[in-house]
Scaffold this motif. Sequence first.
Motif, PDB file in Angstrom:
ATOM      1  N   LEU A  49       0.837  -1.197   0.000  1.00 41.80           N
ATOM      2  CA  LEU A  49       0.000   0.000   0.000  1.00 41.80           C
ATOM      3  C   LEU A  49       0.878   1.257   0.000  1.00 41.80           C
ATOM      4  O   LEU A  49       0.643   2.197  -0.779  1.00 41.80           O
ATOM      5  CB  LEU A  49      -0.920  -0.002   1.222  1.00 41.80           C
ATOM      6  CG  LEU A  49      -1.755   1.266   1.432  1.00 41.80           C
ATOM      7  CD1 LEU A  49      -2.752   1.462   0.296  1.00 41.80           C
ATOM      8  CD2 LEU A  49      -2.482   1.207   2.778  1.00 41.80           C
ATOM      9  N   PHE A  50       1.904   1.287   0.846  1.00 37.81           N
ATOM     10  CA  PHE A  50       2.780   2.460   0.904  1.00 37.81           C
ATOM     11  C   PHE A  50       3.616   2.596  -0.363  1.00 37.81           C
ATOM     12  O   PHE A  50       3.872   3.715  -0.824  1.00 37.81           O
ATOM     13  CB  PHE A  50       3.663   2.391   2.153  1.00 37.81           C
ATOM     14  CG  PHE A  50       3.013   3.013   3.353  1.00 37.81           C
ATOM     15  CD1 PHE A  50       3.324   4.312   3.740  1.00 37.81           C
ATOM     16  CD2 PHE A  50       2.058   2.315   4.070  1.00 37.81           C
ATOM     17  CE1 PHE A  50       2.699   4.903   4.833  1.00 37.81           C
ATOM     18  CE2 PHE A  50       1.432   2.885   5.171  1.00 37.81           C
ATOM     19  CZ  PHE A  50       1.750   4.189   5.551  1.00 37.81           C
ATOM     20  N   ASP A  51       4.033   1.489  -0.925  1.00 38.97           N
ATOM     21  CA  ASP A  51       4.763   1.550  -2.196  1.00 38.97           C
ATOM     22  C   ASP A  51       3.871   2.143  -3.285  1.00 38.97           C
ATOM     23  O   ASP A  51       4.327   2.961  -4.092  1.00 38.97           O
ATOM     24  CB  ASP A  51       5.226   0.145  -2.586  1.00 38.97           C
ATOM     25  CG  ASP A  51       6.030   0.144  -3.876  1.00 38.97           C
ATOM     26  OD1 ASP A  51       7.131   0.715  -3.886  1.00 38.97           O
ATOM     27  OD2 ASP A  51       5.537  -0.420  -4.887  1.00 38.97           O
ATOM     28  N   SER A  52       2.593   1.750  -3.305  1.00 36.78           N
ATOM     29  CA  SER A  52       1.649   2.298  -4.292  1.00 36.78           C
ATOM     30  C   SER A  52       1.489   3.802  -4.116  1.00 36.78           C
ATOM     31  O   SER A  52       1.462   4.567  -5.097  1.00 36.78           O
ATOM     32  CB  SER A  52       0.296   1.604  -4.155  1.00 36.78           C
ATOM     33  OG  SER A  52       0.388   0.237  -4.485  1.00 36.78           O
ATOM     34  N   LEU A  53       1.378   4.247  -2.874  1.00 39.27           N
ATOM     35  CA  LEU A  53       1.246   5.681  -2.612  1.00 39.27           C
ATOM     36  C   LEU A  53       2.475   6.443  -3.094  1.00 39.27           C
ATOM     37  O   LEU A  53       2.354   7.508  -3.709  1.00 39.27           O
ATOM     38  CB  LEU A  53       1.036   5.914  -1.110  1.00 39.27           C
ATOM     39  CG  LEU A  53      -0.340   5.519  -0.550  1.00 39.27           C
ATOM     40  CD1 LEU A  53      -0.294   5.418   0.973  1.00 39.27           C
ATOM     41  CD2 LEU A  53      -1.398   6.529  -0.987  1.00 39.27           C
ATOM     42  N   MET A  54       3.641   5.884  -2.818  1.00 36.58           N
ATOM     43  CA  MET A  54       4.888   6.553  -3.225  1.00 36.58           C
ATOM     44  C   MET A  54       5.019   6.638  -4.740  1.00 36.58           C
ATOM     45  O   MET A  54       5.692   7.532  -5.270  1.00 36.58           O
ATOM     46  CB  MET A  54       6.081   5.791  -2.641  1.00 36.58           C
ATOM     47  CG  MET A  54       6.198   5.857  -1.129  1.00 36.58           C
ATOM     48  SD  MET A  54       6.874   7.400  -0.506  1.00 36.58           S
ATOM     49  CE  MET A  54       8.636   7.155  -0.772  1.00 36.58           C
ATOM     50  N   ASP A  56       2.438   7.063  -6.725  1.00 31.70           N
ATOM     51  CA  ASP A  56       1.259   7.805  -7.193  1.00 31.70           C
ATOM     52  C   ASP A  56       0.216   6.905  -7.842  1.00 31.70           C
ATOM     53  O   ASP A  56      -0.556   7.346  -8.714  1.00 31.70           O
ATOM     54  CB  ASP A  56       1.663   8.918  -8.177  1.00 31.70           C
ATOM     55  CG  ASP A  56       2.472  10.009  -7.496  1.00 31.70           C
ATOM     56  OD1 ASP A  56       2.157  10.346  -6.337  1.00 31.70           O
ATOM     57  OD2 ASP A  56       3.429  10.516  -8.116  1.00 31.70           O
ATOM     58  N   TYR A  57       0.181   5.651  -7.418  1.00 34.63           N
ATOM     59  CA  TYR A  57      -0.875   4.755  -7.884  1.00 34.63           C
ATOM     60  C   TYR A  57      -2.156   5.065  -7.102  1.00 34.63           C
ATOM     61  O   TYR A  57      -2.111   5.352  -5.906  1.00 34.63           O
ATOM     62  CB  TYR A  57      -0.509   3.292  -7.646  1.00 34.63           C
ATOM     63  CG  TYR A  57       0.621   2.757  -8.489  1.00 34.63           C
ATOM     64  CD1 TYR A  57       1.188   3.514  -9.511  1.00 34.63           C
ATOM     65  CD2 TYR A  57       1.119   1.482  -8.270  1.00 34.63           C
ATOM     66  CE1 TYR A  57       2.222   3.013 -10.286  1.00 34.63           C
ATOM     67  CE2 TYR A  57       2.169   0.970  -9.040  1.00 34.63           C
ATOM     68  CZ  TYR A  57       2.705   1.745 -10.045  1.00 34.63           C
ATOM     69  OH  TYR A  57       3.739   1.249 -10.808  1.00 34.63           O
ATOM     70  N   PRO A  58      -3.302   5.003  -7.748  1.00 33.63           N
ATOM     71  CA  PRO A  58      -4.551   5.238  -7.003  1.00 33.63           C
ATOM     72  C   PRO A  58      -4.818   4.099  -6.018  1.00 33.63           C
ATOM     73  O   PRO A  58      -4.527   2.935  -6.298  1.00 33.63           O
ATOM     74  CB  PRO A  58      -5.611   5.256  -8.112  1.00 33.63           C
ATOM     75  CG  PRO A  58      -5.008   4.481  -9.242  1.00 33.63           C
ATOM     76  CD  PRO A  58      -3.530   4.730  -9.176  1.00 33.63           C
ATOM     77  N   ILE A  59      -5.347   4.438  -4.848  1.00 28.58           N
ATOM     78  CA  ILE A  59      -5.665   3.401  -3.851  1.00 28.58           C
ATOM     79  C   ILE A  59      -7.183   3.290  -3.644  1.00 28.58           C
ATOM     80  O   ILE A  59      -7.647   2.810  -2.618  1.00 28.58           O
ATOM     81  CB  ILE A  59      -4.960   3.674  -2.514  1.00 28.58           C
ATOM     82  CG1 ILE A  59      -5.390   5.027  -1.930  1.00 28.58           C
ATOM     83  CG2 ILE A  59      -3.444   3.610  -2.673  1.00 28.58           C
ATOM     84  CD1 ILE A  59      -4.937   5.226  -0.490  1.00 28.58           C
ATOM     85  N   ARG A 157       8.134  -3.794  -6.698  1.00 26.88           N
ATOM     86  CA  ARG A 157       8.101  -2.612  -5.837  1.00 26.88           C
ATOM     87  C   ARG A 157       9.250  -1.674  -6.187  1.00 26.88           C
ATOM     88  O   ARG A 157      10.319  -2.101  -6.615  1.00 26.88           O
ATOM     89  CB  ARG A 157       8.235  -3.001  -4.359  1.00 26.88           C
ATOM     90  CG  ARG A 157       7.076  -3.824  -3.851  1.00 26.88           C
ATOM     91  CD  ARG A 157       7.140  -3.920  -2.346  1.00 26.88           C
ATOM     92  NE  ARG A 157       6.425  -5.086  -1.847  1.00 26.88           N
ATOM     93  CZ  ARG A 157       6.423  -5.474  -0.593  1.00 26.88           C
ATOM     94  NH1 ARG A 157       7.109  -4.795   0.310  1.00 26.88           N
ATOM     95  NH2 ARG A 157       5.749  -6.540  -0.218  1.00 26.88           N
ATOM     96  N   ALA A 158       9.004  -0.396  -5.976  1.00 31.54           N
ATOM     97  CA  ALA A 158      10.052   0.601  -6.208  1.00 31.54           C
ATOM     98  C   ALA A 158      10.710   1.012  -4.895  1.00 31.54           C
ATOM     99  O   ALA A 158      11.894   1.351  -4.877  1.00 31.54           O
ATOM    100  CB  ALA A 158       9.458   1.829  -6.903  1.00 31.54           C
ATOM    101  N   PHE A 159       9.960   0.988  -3.797  1.00 33.86           N
ATOM    102  CA  PHE A 159      10.473   1.448  -2.515  1.00 33.86           C
ATOM    103  C   PHE A 159      10.465   0.299  -1.508  1.00 33.86           C
ATOM    104  O   PHE A 159       9.534  -0.508  -1.469  1.00 33.86           O
ATOM    105  CB  PHE A 159       9.642   2.628  -1.990  1.00 33.86           C
ATOM    106  CG  PHE A 159       9.766   3.853  -2.850  1.00 33.86           C
ATOM    107  CD1 PHE A 159      10.754   4.803  -2.607  1.00 33.86           C
ATOM    108  CD2 PHE A 159       8.913   4.050  -3.928  1.00 33.86           C
ATOM    109  CE1 PHE A 159      10.882   5.926  -3.406  1.00 33.86           C
ATOM    110  CE2 PHE A 159       9.032   5.177  -4.739  1.00 33.86           C
ATOM    111  CZ  PHE A 159      10.020   6.114  -4.479  1.00 33.86           C
TER     112      PHE A 159
END
Length: 591
Positions: A49-54, A56-59, A157-159
Amino acid sequence: MKNNKNYCDMSYQTALTIAEVIHDIHRKKYLLPAIQREFVWDTNQIERLFDSLMRDYPINSFLFWEVQKENVKEYEFYEFLRQYHERKQKHNPKASVSGEEGITAVLDGQQRLTSLYIASKGTYAYKLPRKRWDNDQAYPERKLHLNILSPAEHTDRAFDFRFLTKEEASLKDDTTFWFAVPEILNLKELEQINEFLISNEIFQNYEKSAASFANKAMSKLYKIVHVQQSISYYLEKSQELDKVLNIFIRINSGGTTLSYSDLLLSIATAQWEEKDAREEITQFVDEINNTGSGFNFNKDFVLKSALILSDLQDITFKVDNFNKTNMLLIESKWEEISNALRIAVNLVASFGYSRDTLTSNNAIIPIAYYIIKNNLEDGYLSSSHTASDRKLVHKWIIRALVKRQFGGQGDSIQTQMRKVLSEDTSAAWPFEKIVNVFKGKVKSITFSEEDIDNLLSFKYGQSYTFSVLALLYPSLDFNNIFHLDHIHPRSYFTNSKLKKAGIDAEFWNDYKDRVDRLANLQMLEARPNIEKSDRPFNQWLTETYSDKVKIAAYLAKHHMDSTAPRSFDDFVKFFDAREEKIKEVLKTILM
């Protein structure tokens, strides 16, 4: 419920920042209605979830329910979890609401919001592998951290977000510096990011690429928490519970992450009139799981049991069966249902079963139905008058578990078992009738010689092995502690020790193939097993039992051929002789 206004619209609201929502959850502006399920996300889902936020993926958007202050006391609400503990703290605490002001209840998005709250304010404690579930040291507290020096190694994942213990987070190297995510709430200005990086000597001590990544990662984390309006939501203003419940069901029943038990418990909670279904059932699950050496029951089991024990004709696990009429019937019978299940679980625990050996929780349900039908109380568990009846139940459940009677076709088996039990007038466990009803069918509990050969292949560490040993040791009193013991110690079956013992290499596989199988296993009282330790079997036997009569009694009790060799040199002969002996015993018991 007083209802002066009937709002029928759902409106889209101005999006919020994560920091704003975390603050409002913390001061209990946002609560969870009793119809909500409990938190089920694992650490991997929160990290993603945090990786998606970082990135800029919609949650996805959220759905909140505005409960006006005059209606607040009409419902039950729960607080968000902050310190999650897999064994001790999985249930949301009940919220204390005054009714002096309205609240906002979360209808959709609870898992994501709880994840944000735990990650930003709390901890997550899950069990370490290979540790006992009742060991407090098996659940270290972990906080969410971000490695600010390098991207994630995971391809998706990126982060690199991870839940880490304090000790794990303290480890640093050229590419690793763990930042505790909850600290971002204290960094309320962008300038404080640079101050943090400077004070921790990120620019001085690390290569330019790592320092640059740290600056970007920290700045991005600051923005997604304090600046970006990531929490898009709709607000439902209707004060009609039926409408809100239907919205909740419509949102959740099509999803895969919401278990049916959570959805059905939500419906039960909304429809019970005198009791809080969620509180009653979750507390009851905890209670029966702490019986004996511990079990692994869940809400599905209790809700399914309630349908069957209430004598409802249709016991299918579906929303339609959890209608108002059925829910009120279950509520009226709840004390009777829970008491019967409690006695049934205690009975099965007295047979030596636990979470590791009860291979089908559903085998408990017919026993509970039998207890209700015959109005049995706690005295059934220990009375000498019911001892023979308990033996019949024991005889049945061993066979049902070993033959995997409750695997697949569960509703059909439960319906047939209930029919036999309800129609029987003997006031005793109808073992023979049950055997006859299923004889010749796929779920038969009769045994062929091939079935018995299959039992002999069970091994140490397999859940079904206990049930087979229970057949061989029918008189054990499990008020005492027994260990599943290797007759010839397992530690001797390594190549180096086999070589040292003088066993030819061509026989090593024969030894190792047999060490964990049934014929090298026994049930032994805890103290003798501890004293036995890793001593060679024949040495332990002759040192423990002082004369031939006592040795013969031990061998007979444990189904060992008195004429078979017992030394490690002759292990294969010993094993094969005992396996043949066990096979004959099982044939006598089962055929």
